[in-house]
Write a protein that holds these residues in place. Sequence first.
Motif, PDB file in Angstrom:
ATOM      1  N   ASN A 264      31.554  51.738  47.968  1.00 24.97           N
ATOM      2  CA  ASN A 264      32.698  51.132  48.972  1.00 24.97           C
ATOM      3  C   ASN A 264      33.476  49.868  48.357  1.00 24.97           C
ATOM      4  O   ASN A 264      34.315  49.307  49.211  1.00 24.97           O
ATOM      5  N   TYR A 265      33.504  49.790  47.055  1.00 24.35           N
ATOM      6  CA  TYR A 265      34.055  48.713  46.782  1.00 24.35           C
ATOM      7  C   TYR A 265      34.588  48.906  45.156  1.00 24.35           C
ATOM      8  O   TYR A 265      34.096  49.877  44.171  1.00 24.35           O
ATOM      9  N   ALA A 266      35.814  48.546  44.923  1.00 24.44           N
ATOM     10  CA  ALA A 266      36.374  48.511  43.615  1.00 24.44           C
ATOM     11  C   ALA A 266      35.686  47.343  42.598  1.00 24.44           C
ATOM     12  O   ALA A 266      35.267  46.577  43.127  1.00 24.44           O
ATOM     13  N   VAL A 267      35.785  47.742  41.211  1.00 29.56           N
ATOM     14  CA  VAL A 267      35.291  47.024  40.213  1.00 29.56           C
ATOM     15  C   VAL A 267      36.077  46.395  39.263  1.00 29.56           C
ATOM     16  O   VAL A 267      37.088  47.301  38.630  1.00 29.56           O
TER      17      VAL A 267
ATOM     18  N   ASP B 127      40.586  47.651  50.368  1.00 35.97           N
ATOM     19  CA  ASP B 127      41.423  48.665  51.009  1.00 35.97           C
ATOM     20  C   ASP B 127      42.748  47.277  51.520  1.00 35.97           C
ATOM     21  O   ASP B 127      43.847  47.733  51.668  1.00 35.97           O
ATOM     22  N   LEU B 128      42.471  45.931  51.223  1.00 36.78           N
ATOM     23  CA  LEU B 128      43.424  45.032  51.533  1.00 36.78           C
ATOM     24  C   LEU B 128      44.070  44.444  50.146  1.00 36.78           C
ATOM     25  O   LEU B 128      44.932  43.577  50.359  1.00 36.78           O
ATOM     26  N   THR B 129      43.629  45.105  49.030  1.00 37.28           N
ATOM     27  CA  THR B 129      43.989  44.299  48.022  1.00 37.28           C
ATOM     28  C   THR B 129      45.306  45.215  47.467  1.00 37.28           C
ATOM     29  O   THR B 129      45.272  46.404  47.091  1.00 37.28           O
TER      30      THR B 129
ATOM     31  N   ASN C 249      47.696  41.860  43.035  1.00 37.51           N
ATOM     32  CA  ASN C 249      46.487  41.152  43.027  1.00 37.51           C
ATOM     33  C   ASN C 249      45.063  41.441  42.183  1.00 37.51           C
ATOM     34  O   ASN C 249      44.260  40.837  42.016  1.00 37.51           O
ATOM     35  N   TYR C 250      45.422  42.802  41.681  1.00 38.51           N
ATOM     36  CA  TYR C 250      44.337  43.206  40.810  1.00 38.51           C
ATOM     37  C   TYR C 250      43.756  42.272  39.720  1.00 38.51           C
ATOM     38  O   TYR C 250      42.743  42.331  39.514  1.00 38.51           O
ATOM     39  N   PRO C 251      44.736  41.826  39.226  1.00 38.31           N
ATOM     40  CA  PRO C 251      44.279  40.680  38.049  1.00 38.31           C
ATOM     41  C   PRO C 251      44.109  39.463  38.350  1.00 38.31           C
ATOM     42  O   PRO C 251      43.491  38.536  37.504  1.00 38.31           O
TER      43      PRO C 251
END
Length: 128
Positions: free
Chosen positions: A30-33, A102-104, A108-110
């Motif tokens: 359910n989440y990115a890492v 889903d909101l990222t 904003n990834y870094p």
Amino acid sequence: VQLQASGGGLVQAGGSLRLSCAASGRTFSNYAVGWFRQAPGKEREFVARISRSGRTTYYADSVKARFTISRDNAKNTVYLQMNSLKPEDTAVFYCAADLTTDLTTGSNYPRVATYDYWGRGTLVTVSS
């Protein structure tokens, strides 16, 4: 969410290491890492990110073509394969979970603030 990074060590320049990040506490898929690193006296910097499914990855320019991030959702683990290591890669490496995936947006990834949970780091030392 609990995260534990492992796999660090001492390696010569040009060598390889594979880091692992084992997760528990929430549904892993359910989440990115993300992976970050922090060298002595420097700020924590972004290294790579992988989406929930593993189909999308994103890298810092400094590690593109040398590092590969992957995940095995059946094992609740994210990996960072690091090849062609350089002395400037020496740092403590951390993995982190982005629960609001889903909101990222890409910009904003870094950002450190994008990630909600952090594991203890693992030290990578590259000798010249």
